[in-house]
Design a protein around this motif. Structure first.
Motif, PDB file in Angstrom:
ATOM      1  N   MET A   1      10.049   0.199 -15.007  1.00 63.87           N
ATOM      2  CA  MET A   1       9.166  -0.811 -14.328  1.00 63.87           C
ATOM      3  C   MET A   1       8.456  -0.426 -13.065  1.00 63.87           C
ATOM      4  N   ASN A   4       5.568   1.682 -13.773  1.00 65.80           N
ATOM      5  CA  ASN A   4       4.484   1.014 -14.386  1.00 65.80           C
ATOM      6  C   ASN A   4       3.791   0.291 -13.401  1.00 65.80           C
ATOM      7  N   TYR A   5       4.623  -0.119 -12.235  1.00 68.78           N
ATOM      8  CA  TYR A   5       3.690  -1.011 -11.115  1.00 68.78           C
ATOM      9  C   TYR A   5       2.923   0.158 -10.544  1.00 68.78           C
ATOM     10  N   LYS A   7       1.831   2.817 -11.514  1.00 69.71           N
ATOM     11  CA  LYS A   7       0.908   3.489 -12.385  1.00 69.71           C
ATOM     12  C   LYS A   7      -0.301   2.199 -12.163  1.00 69.71           C
ATOM     13  N   ILE A   8      -0.070   1.249 -12.348  1.00 67.39           N
ATOM     14  CA  ILE A   8      -0.957   0.158 -12.462  1.00 67.39           C
ATOM     15  C   ILE A   8      -1.896   0.070 -11.064  1.00 67.39           C
ATOM     16  N   ARG A  11      -4.085   2.699 -10.563  1.00 67.66           N
ATOM     17  CA  ARG A  11      -5.446   2.842 -11.195  1.00 67.66           C
ATOM     18  C   ARG A  11      -6.213   1.843 -10.919  1.00 67.66           C
ATOM     19  N   ASN A  12      -5.555   0.566 -10.185  1.00 65.35           N
ATOM     20  CA  ASN A  12      -6.386  -0.294  -9.709  1.00 65.35           C
ATOM     21  C   ASN A  12      -7.062   0.135  -8.540  1.00 65.35           C
ATOM     22  N   GLU A 317      -4.485  -9.781 -15.653  1.00 61.10           N
ATOM     23  CA  GLU A 317      -3.323  -9.248 -15.550  1.00 61.10           C
ATOM     24  C   GLU A 317      -1.741 -10.115 -15.331  1.00 61.10           C
ATOM     25  N   ARG A 321       1.132 -10.783 -18.097  1.00 59.86           N
ATOM     26  CA  ARG A 321       2.356 -10.292 -17.312  1.00 59.86           C
ATOM     27  C   ARG A 321       3.288 -11.274 -17.756  1.00 59.86           C
ATOM     28  N   SER A 326       7.133 -11.919 -17.547  1.00 61.36           N
ATOM     29  CA  SER A 326       7.534 -11.603 -16.267  1.00 61.36           C
ATOM     30  C   SER A 326       7.824 -12.722 -15.581  1.00 61.36           C
ATOM     31  N   GLN A 330       9.163 -11.047 -10.256  1.00 61.48           N
ATOM     32  CA  GLN A 330       8.995  -9.683 -10.511  1.00 61.48           C
ATOM     33  C   GLN A 330       7.359  -9.543 -10.023  1.00 61.48           C
ATOM     34  N   LEU A 331       6.643 -10.341 -10.478  1.00 63.78           N
ATOM     35  CA  LEU A 331       5.125 -10.191  -9.885  1.00 63.78           C
ATOM     36  C   LEU A 331       5.162 -10.358  -8.527  1.00 63.78           C
ATOM     37  N   GLN A 334       6.024  -7.047  -7.439  1.00 65.57           N
ATOM     38  CA  GLN A 334       5.122  -5.912  -7.955  1.00 65.57           C
ATOM     39  C   GLN A 334       3.893  -5.708  -7.021  1.00 65.57           C
TER      40      GLN A 334
END
Ligand SMILES: Nc1ncnc2c1ncn2[C@@H]1O[C@H](COP(=O)(O)OP(=O)(O)OP(=O)(O)O)[C@@H](O)[C@H]1O
Ligand SMILES: [Mg+2]
Lengths: 798, 225
Positions: A1, A4-5, A7-8, A11-12, A317, A321, A326, A330-331, A334
């Protein structure tokens, strides 16, 4: 997880490079400066803490109670015999060491060819007793301190040993203090980290003092600010004991003045910031600290503003999610993780920048104060705390907003600006930023004007092209030698005038004061007066004007005196001419007042002009004042040095230009001023970055609105007004907050200075004008671009 | 599987109240394929969102697998949702910053599935919807049909018991639309319950039952042979 956070998040950041840049640049800049500031603040708050007896060490200082109910006079010094008397009367005191400060000294190292090698020392030295080393912790590389009980012994630092002898194997070697006091090295100590107010590099034994001075004023009547006393206490004798017994002690040794003198035990931890006794102005340090906090707040506000502004872009997004299961928590985490990532990236950048900043600061600030950064566990803890604070300050709010999006709305892209924390939150944050910027601008303006006021204020005497040379320090000056030097110096073509005086230029740190018996009055005045010994050329050389009477006649002894206006005023002479012919008692002799000079600043501008009398006394001159014709100064100095060495072969040619010396006296203020200005500018810059980002966002948000308005006939001017009005309002609200706060703070700061500017409307106008200018430049570019955009294009995207 | 009774949903804005669902009742059995149809604004999406626990209703009862969930808080609903329900939207709703593979993997991450099992499941489902070769592309690099297949893959990767599809073919041409319908049918045949909102009579024919709404009420049901 987590990957993933990350990564995003990554990329953001790549997708929104300008936002990422603004955030990271602002944050790293802010963090770097904040870290520099905190290192500096920490340095000042960690002074001497490393000594194991830190809590139990005290300095005995003198407080002279004003006889007229005015301000008390403070001196870090004590009478020479105080140490012995204290030890005799209070044998339970754990350790006591008298110390005699040595400034402006040099060491002469005898060499094989018979000629001494001379080393001018810029740091401090001190004559100390062996017990000094039982109070303070020192590490010994060679020898120790035990032999310091004997006269003609010295301990020196590792650095100085290497400097003099290129080795630390120097026990038994001889150095000549000021070229004339032979000292045998009995110990070499490890260089200290310089976070100490007792950074003495050369410490001759206190027992050598008699030989050094020739004679010593061994009574309780005079207090020299260089003669000091430090003690360490334990439960057998505490500060409370001292406070109780001190009045009786004073009564015993100074029966006449018991009421007017206090010997105060000043704890070591208070010494560094005790301005009364020559310490650092804590307020300046605290102002810097405040700026450091401001820097972090501003950078965090940028973050919050940009992150919430950007939140709209991420609503899809969030929606997806949530649909995929989610939870809100969790958000939240994140987005916190994203903030943490940006913050930690910035931190890494700022740690690199810090290294450079530290180097620059060290070079730039050298001489102003001793200044060391060093990293240890507590600094790391500090940095971690700052980072956590930033992450929470800047991450929590946007994360809450984002995590709180209703999924259906978020997916439909129906989240509006109102929901993104409402524009009002961002507005108030911008107001805070503007308010901080304006306070800093006002602060900068006040500090700068006060400093330039110092610089440009007419001190009441001339200071250009005047050189002072120190004469050897001995109890009685050799008048024959002095005249020999004078003749040699006068023969140098570019020397215009020459004069001798006790303390060099009219304004200097060396001030003597004494009690005064005026006219035929039966007792001393209730106030004391400053005294200067000058020769007959002095007033002319420094351009000090007479307002009544005449100049002193040349003489080598006390013959007559001139006084300043303050002196006459203090004795209630409204017309200074009336005081001419009156007599005063000076050094036991009744002499006539023959002139009154216009007041000049004999002390720093932070002090009032005290009453002063000046008289001739050749044996008391320690400075040569030389007025040079504007020419090749370096050449003249070389020639003078040659003559000086000819007359005083055992001494050291110590020279200084008066204007430079006076400037140096304000160096601490000036450095602090520069620091404050610099960091304030950075804070403003960071604010601008954020503002720019916010406006870019607003422009993007309003593209459609602008398009529609333009289709309906709005002009570019109308559109610009849309942005302008918004920010103008915010600036004005910020000003209403900032102006009184800044006025209050800066006014308090100015109270430190006896001669000061008054904060006029001009400074406030300047601050608001500057803010408007900065804001319009920042906002302007973006809004002009937005207003010029083709409405057809911007509408089609919807 | 689910039973809705007298469900009411009212949207309130400053001056108007919109009754989106008006005492609506509905039952869907396990393994059914139900299509919901009706004119625009009749409350189809609203209903689907409530079934998907993305939105809550004012009044009424909503039994899911025999449990009353109308009063569940957000956290419990999220939990229930991620275990049981997969979504397919008209506008795909893929996360632009994640690749096809990562998008499909996301529900498994929220379920806490371990890495090896994740890999195996994601690859299997990508294979099934035939976009395995595009696994490392970002959504913008795909055609609409591919994006929707990716979205379907994401909806089914955790083998949900219920799939909710809101006009899944609305943004697709007929060829791509048919592929997606084919996928949904296969899933249904494998035992998954499917509820689909659609405007297309053609698509609706894939279902077992068509429910027609008007003004927030069920007005007609057609059972298809
Ligand atoms: N957030 C909202 N606020 C106010 N009213 C809403 C909101 N969402 C939907 N509505 C209203 O509720 C009613 C039902 O909307 P819903 O989106 O469920 O319709 P739909 O059947 O899905 O229509 P379409 O076929 O166009 O997608 C409509 O009248 C709509 O205007
Ligand atoms: Mg709909």
């Amino acid at each position: 997880m987590l990957t993933n956070y990350i990564k995003i998040a990554f990329r953001n950041l790549l997708r929104n490079k300008s936002y990422a840049f603004i955030n990271i640049a602002g944050l790293s800049l802010g963090l770097t400066c904040a870290m520099l500031i905190f290192a500096l603040v920490r340095y000042h708050f960690s002074i001497d803490k490393h000594h194991s007896k830190y809590e139990n060490t005290y300095r005995i200082v003198s407080e002279f109670v004003s006889r007229e109910g005015g301000e008390n006079f403070h001196s870090p010094g004590v009478p020479y015999p105080l140490g012995k008397a204290v030890l005799t009367d209070f044998p339970n005191i754990e350790n006591l060491s008298m110390t005699e400060l040595a400034e402006d000294y040099f060491e002469a190292i005898p060499s094989a060819n018979g000629e001494d090698k001379k080393f001018k020392e810029t740091g401090e030295g001190a004559f100390v007793e062996p017990s000094f080393f039982k109070i303070f912790d020192y590490e010994w590389i060679q020898g120790g301190f035990e032999e310091l009980k004997n006269p003609n012994t010295v301990v020196i630092s590792e650095k100085n040993a290497l400097k003099y002898f290129s080795t630390t194997d120097v026990i038994g070697k001889i150095i000549k203090h000021d070229g004339r006091l032979n000292l045998k090295i009995v110990g070499v100590f490890k260089d200290y980290k310089d976070n100490t107010d007792f950074a003495y590099e050369v410490m001759p034994s206190y027992a050598s003092l008699k030989e050094y001075y020739g004679s010593i004023n061994d009574n309780f009547g005079s207090t020299n600010s260089s003669t000091r006393c430090v003690v360490s206490l334990n439960e057998k004798f505490t500060k409370a004991n001292w406070d109780k017994l001190m009045p009786a002690f004073v009564k015993k040794y100074r029966p006449d003045e018991a009421k007017y003198i206090h010997y105060v035990m000043q704890p070591l931890k208070e010494i560094h910031f005790s301005e009364d006794y020559g310490g650092i102005n804590k307020n300046l340090i605290l102002s810097l600290f405040a700026i450091g906090i401001f820097l972090i707040i501003t950078a965090s506000i940028n973050f919050v503003n940009l992150a919430t502004a950007q939140a709209l872009k991420r609503s899809k997004e969030v929606g997806v999610r949530k649909v995929l299961g989610s939870s809100k928590a969790q958000l939240f985490w994140q987005f916190m993780a994203e903030t943490a990532m940006i913050t930690i990236t910035s931190l890494l950048i700022s740690i690199v920048l810090f290294q450079f900043g530290e180097k620059i600061a060290r070079e730039y600030l050298d001489g102003a104060f001793r200044f060391t950064f060093y990293f240890d566990a507590s600094v790391i803890l500090y940095v971690v705390l700052i980072i956590l604070a930033v992450i929470v300050l800047s991450g929590a709010y946007p994360a809450l907003v984002l995590a709180g999006f209703q999924p259906v709305m978020a997916l439909k892209g129906k989240i509006s600006t109102q929901q993104v924390g409402g524009f009002s939150v961002r507005r108030s944050l911008v107001v805070v930023q503007f308010a901080i910027s304006q306070m800093l601008i006002i602060g900068m303006a006040v500090v700068t004007s006060q400093l330039s006021y110092f610089q440009n204020k007419d001190l009441g005497f001339k200071k250009e092209s005047i050189l002072t040379i120190s004469l050897p320090f001995m109890s009685k000056q050799d008048v024959v030698k002095m005249n020999t030097f004078k003749n040699l110096a006068s023969a140098v073509p570019d020397v215009e005038k020459i004069s001798f005086s006790m303390s060099g230029p009219p304004q200097s740190g060396w001030v003597n004061s004494t009690s005064l018996r005026f006219d035929n009055r039966g007792e001393d005045e209730k106030w004391s007066t400053h005294v200067k010994s000058i020769d007959a050329n002095y007033l002319d050389l420094y351009g000090i004007k007479l307002v009544a009477g005449r100049n002193l006649y040349p003489s080598d002894s006390i013959r007559e005196v001139v006084v300043n206006e303050a002196f006459a005023k203090k004795l209630n002479f409204k017309d200074p001419a009336k005081i001419i012919g009156k007599k005063i008692e000076a050094r036991g002799r009744k002499v006539e007042i023959v002139g009154v000079v216009k007041d000049f600043h004999q002390q720093s501008l932070s002090q009032t002009i005290e009453p002063l009398y000046m008289t001739t006394l050749a044996t008391n001159y320690y400075s040569v004042n030389v007025k040079l014709r504007s020419a090749n100064f370096q050449k003249v100095i070389k020639t003078l040095e040659k003559s000086f060495n000819q007359v005083y072969p055992e001494s050291y040619f110590n020279h200084q230009f008066v204007d430079e010396a006076i400037q140096a006296a304000y160096q601490e203020e000036e450095t602090m001023g520069k620091l404050i200005n610099f960091f304030a500018l950075v804070a403003i810059l960071i604010g601008c970055l954020g503002l720019y980002g916010l406006v870019s966002f607003m422009a993007a948000q309003k593209t459609k609105e602008i398009g529609i308005r333009k289709v309906l006939g709005a002009s570019i001017g109308n559109i610009l007004m849309m942005f302008g009005k918004e920010f103008a309002q915010l600036i004005i609200i910020a000003f209403v907050i900032a102006a009184p706060a800044a006025w209050w703070i800066m006014n308090a700061w100015l109270q430190n200075y006896e001669y000061r500017i008054s904060i006029g409307a001009g400074i406030f106008l300047l601050s608001i004008a500057t803010t408007i200018l900065i804001a319009s430049i920042t906002v302007g570019y973006r809004s002009v671009r937005a207003s010029l955009a083709n409405p057809v294009k911007s509408l089609r995207t919807e | 599987m689910l039973k809705i009774t007298d469900l009411e949903k009212i949207y309130r804005t400053e001056d108007i109240e919109t009754v989106a669902l008006n005492k609506l009742s509905l039952e869907v059995k396990k393994g059914e394929f139900v299509a919901i149809m009706g004119p625009s604004g009749c409350g189809k999406s609203t209903l689907l969102n409530i079934i998907g626990m993305l939105d809550d209703a004012e009044k009424g009862s909503f039994m899911f697998n025999g449990e009353e969930i109308i009063h569940f808080n957000e956290r419990r609903r999220a939990d229930l949702r991620k275990r049981n329900i997969g979504f397919v939207f008209q506008s795909f709703n893929l996360i632009d910053e994640l690749t096809v593979y990562e998008n499909v993997e996301l529900p498994l991450l929220y379920l806490g599935v371990d890495a090896a099992e994740r890999k195996q499941k994601v690859e299997a489902v990508l294979e099934k919807v035939q976009i395995m070769h595009r696994r490392n592309h970002f959504p913008q690099q795909l055609s609409g049909g591919q994006q929707q297949r990716c979205a379907v893959a994401r909806a089914v990767v955790n083998t949900p018991k219920l799939i909710l599809a809101d006009e899944p073919t609305g943004n697709l041409d007929s060829t791509n639309g048919n592929e997606v319908m084919q996928l949904l049918t296969e899933l249904n045949e494998a035992g998954t319950t499917v509820i689909m909102v659609t405007h297309s009579e053609h698509d609706a024919r894939f279902a077992h039952r068509i429910i027609r709404l008007l003004d927030g009420k069920v007005v007609m049901e057609n059972i298809l042979g």
